[in-house]
Design an enzyme around this catalytic site. Structure first.
Site, PDB file in Angstrom:
ATOM      1  CB  SER A 134     -27.897 -34.663  16.255  1.00  0.00           C
ATOM      2  OG  SER A 134     -28.728 -35.986  16.455  1.00  0.00           O
ATOM      3  CE1 TYR A 147     -27.140 -36.972  21.066  1.00  0.00           C
ATOM      4  CE2 TYR A 147     -28.335 -37.518  19.925  1.00  0.00           C
ATOM      5  CZ  TYR A 147     -27.041 -37.220  20.719  1.00  0.00           C
ATOM      6  OH  TYR A 147     -26.217 -37.296  19.548  1.00  0.00           O
TER       7      TYR A 147
END
Length: 239
Positions: A134, A147
């Site tokens: 990400s 996350y």
């Protein structure tokens, strides 16, 4: 890498980025096996002529079961795309079971699948491992600490793995998407990239044999971080 006539395993392949990837890879001439845990979405993927395997990769048992199911398949490319968020807000009760599932799915599962598939991948004429991290692996957001931590961990693992596999037939690609239109980002107010466009850029990076794909706005974040890590971190912590 030419993607025609390749067999590709995509985790989280029944929804979002994974499904968009599966569709584009199929158009490129690949045989695509998608992995998911929702029966309805697995059935829908099957209706699109994908081979669909049910597996919950948020546990050791799920990873072991998936590896057993594909043990006799000649897989050329492993795409570790499955991921989930977990709320972690110090002003509210924290569901540690949900946190643990997120950590396992986002970080442990890719490591376990890679370890379990290394020998079969080594036996292919050419092979690839694609780890989807990400933009938040570069600089974290305070809204999603778990996350971000898992994606940063997978980014570090991917860099080290690429070095270990240098000189072999296995190419390692890291993909860093921005915010993409998926079920997981429905509540995110920021502008989102369509999953189909994200998949297009990922497939392009695979075909070109790149080591890293900074998709969409992640390219700007990566450039900003290289200029001033401190400024990039301050901006993203408030993102």
């Amino acid at each position: 890498m030419r993607l025609s006539a390749k067999t590709i395993l995509v985790t989280g392949g029944t929804d979002g980025i994974g499904l968009a990837l599966a569709r584009r890879l199929k158009l490129a001439g690949s045989t695509v096996i998608v992995v998911g845990r929702n029966a309805e979405r697995l059935a829908a993927a099957g209706a699109e002529s994908f081979e669909a395997i049910e597996a919950d990769l948020s546990s050791e048992a799920g990873c072991t079961a998936l590896l057993a199911k594909v043990a006799d398949r000649q897989i050329d490319i492993l795409i570790n795309n499955a991921g989930m968020g977990a709320a972690f807000d110090v002003t509210a009760p924290i569901d540690m079971a949900d946190v643990d599932r997120s950590i396992f799915l986002n970080l442990n599962a890719p490591i376990r699948l890679i370890a379990g598939m290394l020998d079969p991948l080594r036996n292919r004429p050419e092979a690839m491992i694609v780890n989807v991290t990400s933009g938040l692996a570069i600089a974290p957001s305070a809204k999603a600490p778990v996350y971000c931590a898992t994606k940063a961990g997978l980014r570090s693992f991917t860099t080290a793995l690429r070095e270990q596999l240098s000189g072999t037939k296995i190419h390692v690609l890291e993909v860093l998407p921005p915010v993409v239109e998926t079920r997981m980002t429905e509540a995110n107010p920021h502008k989102k990239m369509p999953a189909s466009e994200c998949a297009r850029q990922i497939v392009s990076a695979m075909e070109k044999g790149r080591d890293q794909a900074n998709v969409g706005m992640t390219a700007l974040l990566y450039a900003a971080y290289n200029i001033s890590p401190a400024i990039a971190r301050r901006v993203m912590l408030r993102y």
